[in-house]
Design a protein around this motif. Structure first.
Motif, PDB file in Angstrom:
ATOM      1  N   ALA A 126       0.824  -1.200   0.000  1.00 43.02           N
ATOM      2  CA  ALA A 126       0.000   0.000   0.000  1.00 43.02           C
ATOM      3  C   ALA A 126       0.865   1.260   0.000  1.00 43.02           C
ATOM      4  N   HIS A 127       0.171   2.413   0.043  1.00 45.12           N
ATOM      5  CA  HIS A 127       0.870   3.674   0.107  1.00 45.12           C
ATOM      6  C   HIS A 127       1.839   3.710   1.291  1.00 45.12           C
ATOM      7  N   CYS A 128       2.918   4.428   1.095  1.00 47.22           N
ATOM      8  CA  CYS A 128       3.898   4.691   2.169  1.00 47.22           C
ATOM      9  C   CYS A 128       4.483   3.411   2.763  1.00 47.22           C
ATOM     10  N   THR A 129       4.645   2.390   1.919  1.00 49.44           N
ATOM     11  CA  THR A 129       5.295   1.160   2.386  1.00 49.44           C
ATOM     12  C   THR A 129       6.452   0.739   1.480  1.00 49.44           C
ATOM     13  N   ASP A 130       6.625   1.419   0.352  1.00 52.44           N
ATOM     14  CA  ASP A 130       7.608   0.902  -0.618  1.00 52.44           C
ATOM     15  C   ASP A 130       8.417   1.992  -1.304  1.00 52.44           C
ATOM     16  N   GLU A 131       7.751   3.035  -1.779  1.00 50.96           N
ATOM     17  CA  GLU A 131       8.412   4.125  -2.508  1.00 50.96           C
ATOM     18  C   GLU A 131       9.224   3.588  -3.698  1.00 50.96           C
ATOM     19  N   ASP A 132       8.642   2.601  -4.370  1.00 44.08           N
ATOM     20  CA  ASP A 132       9.212   2.008  -5.591  1.00 44.08           C
ATOM     21  C   ASP A 132      10.522   1.262  -5.359  1.00 44.08           C
ATOM     22  N   LEU A 133      10.812   0.903  -4.112  1.00 42.12           N
ATOM     23  CA  LEU A 133      12.076   0.219  -3.836  1.00 42.12           C
ATOM     24  C   LEU A 133      12.096  -1.196  -4.414  1.00 42.12           C
ATOM     25  N   ILE A 134      10.930  -1.848  -4.475  1.00 38.22           N
ATOM     26  CA  ILE A 134      10.876  -3.185  -5.077  1.00 38.22           C
ATOM     27  C   ILE A 134      11.270  -3.108  -6.547  1.00 38.22           C
ATOM     28  N   LEU A 135      10.665  -2.173  -7.277  1.00 40.14           N
ATOM     29  CA  LEU A 135      11.001  -2.019  -8.692  1.00 40.14           C
ATOM     30  C   LEU A 135      12.471  -1.672  -8.877  1.00 40.14           C
ATOM     31  N   LYS A 136      12.972  -0.751  -8.069  1.00 39.58           N
ATOM     32  CA  LYS A 136      14.364  -0.322  -8.197  1.00 39.58           C
ATOM     33  C   LYS A 136      15.322  -1.479  -7.939  1.00 39.58           C
ATOM     34  N   THR A 137      15.054  -2.227  -6.874  1.00 42.39           N
ATOM     35  CA  THR A 137      15.962  -3.320  -6.518  1.00 42.39           C
ATOM     36  C   THR A 137      15.949  -4.422  -7.568  1.00 42.39           C
ATOM     37  N   LEU A 138      14.762  -4.806  -8.012  1.00 43.17           N
ATOM     38  CA  LEU A 138      14.695  -5.852  -9.039  1.00 43.17           C
ATOM     39  C   LEU A 138      15.318  -5.373 -10.350  1.00 43.17           C
ATOM     40  N   SER A 139      15.130  -4.100 -10.665  1.00 41.27           N
ATOM     41  CA  SER A 139      15.738  -3.557 -11.880  1.00 41.27           C
ATOM     42  C   SER A 139      17.254  -3.523 -11.774  1.00 41.27           C
TER      43      SER A 139
END
Length: 287
Positions: free
Chosen positions: A9-22
């Motif tokens: 949800a909001h305020c739990t990730d800040e796109d870090l999953i996408l950044k790390t996998l990328s």
């Protein structure tokens, strides 16, 4: 194709999953996993949702063509904190994410004939509500929460709506507060890649003192952990000594948000997590 959709949800990730996998692009390609850039994926999905989909299995899917952009893959990872609603709508109904079921169903229906999986992080309302207020465009906190019974702010309600709308879609949930200890698990489960990745210490870097993080890195370099259970034990020990309290438990200075409010919402959250874990059709990642 497998479509892994991280719903926020909001305020739990800040796109870090996408950044790390990328950042692990070579590893992802080796395992036939596509990670479309957010700047490309989100407008394409928004356009598809606005057009109503109208897709038929076996007839081709222009959305997937756009998302893959000539890349061949067996798994597609999508992530956006706004999939279940925009900031201004999180608290717009009787519960948080009142339209979660309908929005999840619309997302699923964009990919007929494919295997869709949902992933969701939940967060203690005691910190979640202040965080979404700070991220929103609303200036007055009292008006932001006005008309809402905070004792009814639960995750089990939108999750139940999501399960009712999409009973065929597997759902995996975790607590945002557990992320320092389960971040590698989350990356592996969402990507479907069971391998060590660059960036598995990204959360720890955010919540530890610089000196403590350096000591942890040195210790793990000299004493490589044999598996994630051992890694978690080491990390837990170092967090006990070197956690940055300002990052782990920031002060909340908002009108009416007292220690009693925080304690009460935290108790409700613990009970709510127990309900989520008891759901038979939900997978829960825990340390």
């Amino acid at each position: 194709m497998d479509i892994a959709i991280h719903l926020g949800a909001h305020c739990t990730d800040e796109d870090l999953i996408l950044k790390t996998l990328s950042d692990n692009q070579e590893l992802m390609q080796k395992h036939s996993v596509a990670i479309p850039p957010a700047g490309k994926a989100r407008p394409a999905i928004r356009k598809a949702l606005q057009s109503g989909g109208n897709l038929v299995p076996g007839m081709g899917n222009p959305l997937i063509t756009d998302l893959l952009d000539k890349v061949t893959a067996d798994r597609l990872v999508l992530s956006y904190e706004g999939f279940l609603g925009v900031y201004a709508k999180v608290l717009s109904g009787a519960s948080i994410y009142e339209g979660a079921g309908k929005r999840a169903q619309m997302l699923r229906d964009l990919f007929p004939g494919h295997t869709v999986e949902f992933f969701l992080a939940v967060r203690n309302p005691a910190t979640f509500i202040p965080a979404i207020f700070e991220a929103s465009s609303v200036e007055d906190f009292k008006s932001f929460i006005e008309g809402h019974d905070l004792s009814q702010v639960t995750w089990s309600e939108p999750v139940a709506a999501l399960r009712a709308a999409c009973p065929d879609v597997p759902l995996t949930i975790w607590c945002n507060e557990d992320l320092p200890l389960i971040w590698p698990d989350v990356l592996r489960i969402i990507s479907g890649v069971e391998a060590e990745m660059t960036g598995e210490d990204a959360i720890l870097r955010q919540i530890m003192t610089p000196g403590g993080f350096t000591r942890l890195k040195g210790y793990l370099r000299d004493n490589p952990a044999k598996g994630l259970p051992t890694w978690r034990k080491v990390v837990t020990a170092f967090l006990g000594k070197y956690a940055d309290e300002a990052a782990v438990a920031p002060d909340i200075d908002l009108p009416g948000w007292t220690d009693e409010t925080i304690a009460g919402l935290s108790d409700l959250y613990e009970a709510d997590i127990a309900r989520l874990k008891a759901m038979g059709d939900v997978t829960f990642i825990a340390p």
